[in-house]
Design a protein around this motif. Structure first.
Motif, short mmCIF file in Angstrom:
data_model
loop_
_atom_site.label_atom_id
_atom_site.label_comp_id
_atom_site.label_asym_id
_atom_site.label_seq_id
_atom_site.Cartn_x
_atom_site.Cartn_y
_atom_site.Cartn_z
N TYR A 216 0.83 -1.21 0.00
CA TYR A 216 0.00 0.00 0.00
C TYR A 216 0.86 1.26 0.00
CZ TYR A 216 -3.19 -3.55 1.92
OH TYR A 216 -3.91 -4.68 2.13
N ALA A 217 1.96 1.21 0.73
CA ALA A 217 2.82 2.38 0.81
C ALA A 217 3.37 2.75 -0.56
CB ALA A 217 3.96 2.13 1.79
N GLY A 218 3.78 1.73 -1.31
CA GLY A 218 4.28 1.99 -2.65
C GLY A 218 3.23 2.58 -3.57
N LEU A 219 1.99 2.14 -3.41
CA LEU A 219 0.90 2.66 -4.24
C LEU A 219 0.62 4.13 -3.93
CD1 LEU A 219 -1.63 -0.33 -4.08
CD2 LEU A 219 -0.03 0.25 -5.93
N MET A 220 0.98 4.57 -2.73
CA MET A 220 0.74 5.97 -2.36
C MET A 220 1.91 6.87 -2.73
SD MET A 220 -1.22 5.81 1.31
CE MET A 220 0.10 4.91 2.14
N VAL A 221 3.14 6.44 -2.45
CA VAL A 221 4.26 7.38 -2.56
C VAL A 221 4.71 7.63 -3.99
CG1 VAL A 221 5.10 6.85 -0.24
CG2 VAL A 221 5.99 5.54 -2.18
N ILE A 222 4.60 6.64 -4.87
CA ILE A 222 5.06 6.85 -6.24
C ILE A 222 4.21 7.89 -6.97
CG2 ILE A 222 5.27 5.77 -8.51
CD1 ILE A 222 7.63 5.31 -6.65
N PRO A 223 2.87 7.79 -6.95
CA PRO A 223 2.09 8.88 -7.56
C PRO A 223 2.35 10.22 -6.88
CG PRO A 223 0.70 6.95 -7.19
CD PRO A 223 1.99 6.69 -6.49
N ALA A 224 2.53 10.20 -5.55
CA ALA A 224 2.75 11.45 -4.82
C ALA A 224 4.04 12.14 -5.26
CB ALA A 224 2.77 11.18 -3.33
N ILE A 225 5.13 11.37 -5.38
CA ILE A 225 6.41 11.99 -5.72
C ILE A 225 6.43 12.45 -7.18
CG2 ILE A 225 7.59 9.83 -6.33
CD1 ILE A 225 10.11 10.98 -5.07
N PHE A 226 5.72 11.72 -8.07
CA PHE A 226 5.65 12.17 -9.46
C PHE A 226 4.80 13.45 -9.58
CE2 PHE A 226 7.33 8.06 -10.92
CZ PHE A 226 8.11 8.49 -11.98
N LEU A 227 3.72 13.53 -8.82
CA LEU A 227 2.92 14.75 -8.83
C LEU A 227 3.71 15.94 -8.29
CD1 LEU A 227 -0.58 13.43 -7.64
CD2 LEU A 227 0.02 14.31 -9.92
#
Length: 286
Positions: A216-227
């Motif tokens: 779940y953590a990976g699903l949250m942080v990757i979109p966040a850092i790209f945004l």
């Protein structure tokens, strides 16, 4: 001088006390009594699964499924268990104490201080940051109103489908993923303030490794850092966060390559892990 020293010591006394309080959901289990080993709540099922997987990883890698003989365990976030197994190799202590006592206290202290640091970096005063940290780990839903007003039995932990912060330590993998996110944010904030490239790489590595602790953590942080990288590009004309985002993404792919893509239904295997443990003559289960 004494007054100034006491004021400086207050946050630490508060944070350490809060850390101990937060760890009680786990550290009260795993103690030997006349009845045997005592466990409370889901520490008997989730906890034993983690203990078995830690033991398996201390003997072999990649691991076999702890509950099903001869079946490799694939597609499961094992970084916490791998970390605990390596700790067990270095310091040969009781595996029960490692999982139920050492790591919950360590995670609790790191999480509490990390949240407090994030609050300070958001511009809060110390007393406001202390309050915010307390609410972050002790706050919860209104699930308690269900049995009071509707007279329906409901779990105070996840009645509305969301596990409450007070019980997150029951899942050390989840808690470690939060540590990766919290300290990743701190690292990126430090990079923005000091422009020390090393802090940016630390943040990207923490975001990247989070998926190995909890998907779940990976699903949250990757979109966040790209945004955030897009935001920095549009507002400051900088590409550096795209580099950090790509490092995090590459880092996240490595655990999937190591553990494989086949997913076993872990929930159904908890029963297999728990069956021999439900007899009070074996564990003193409560």
């Amino acid at each position: 001088h004494e007054t100034v020293s006491s004021i400086k010591a207050t946050p630490h006394l508060y944070l350490l006390g809060l850390s101990f309080l937060y760890s009680l959901s786990v550290i009260t289990s795993g103690w030997k009594t006349k009845e045997g080993l005592v466990f409370y709540g889901v520490n008997i099922s989730d906890g034993m699964w983690n203990v078995a997987l830690i033991r398996e990883l201390s003997n072999a890698f990649p691991p076999m499924h702890p509950a099903i003989a001869g079946i490799p365990l694939k597609g499961y976030h094992i970084f916490y268990n791998l970390l605990a197994s390596e700790f067990l190799r270095i310091i040969p202590v009781d595996i029960i104490h490692i999982h139920y006592h050492f790591f919950p206290i360590l995670i609790s202290v790191l999480l509490i201080y990390g949240l407090y640091a994030v609050c300070l970096r958001l511009g809060m005063k110390k007393n406001h940051a202390m309050w915010a940290t307390g609410f972050a780990v002790l706050g919860g839903s209104f699930s308690f109103i269900v049995p009071i007003f509707f007279h329906v039995a409901a779990s105070l932990d996840d009645a509305f489908g969301i596990t409450q912060p007070i019980s997150l330590l029951v899942s050390p993998s989840y808690a470690f993923s939060l540590l990766c996110i919290v300290y990743g944010i701190i690292s990126f904030d430090e990079y923005e303030k000091s422009k020390r490239i090393g802090m940016g790489f630390v943040g990207s590595l923490l975001f990247g490794v989070a998926v190995g602790f909890k998907v779940y953590a990976g699903l949250m942080v990757i979109p966040a850092i790209f945004l955030y990288a897009i935001f920095i590009l549009l507002t400051k004309r900088r590409w550096d966060f795209f580099v950090f985002a790509l490092i995090s993404l590459t880092q996240q792919l490595l655990p999937l390559m190591v553990t494989g893509s086949h997913v076993i239904n872990i929930d159904s295997d908890y029963g297999a892990m728990s069956l021999p443990l439900d007899d009070k003559t074996h564990t003193g289960y409560r």
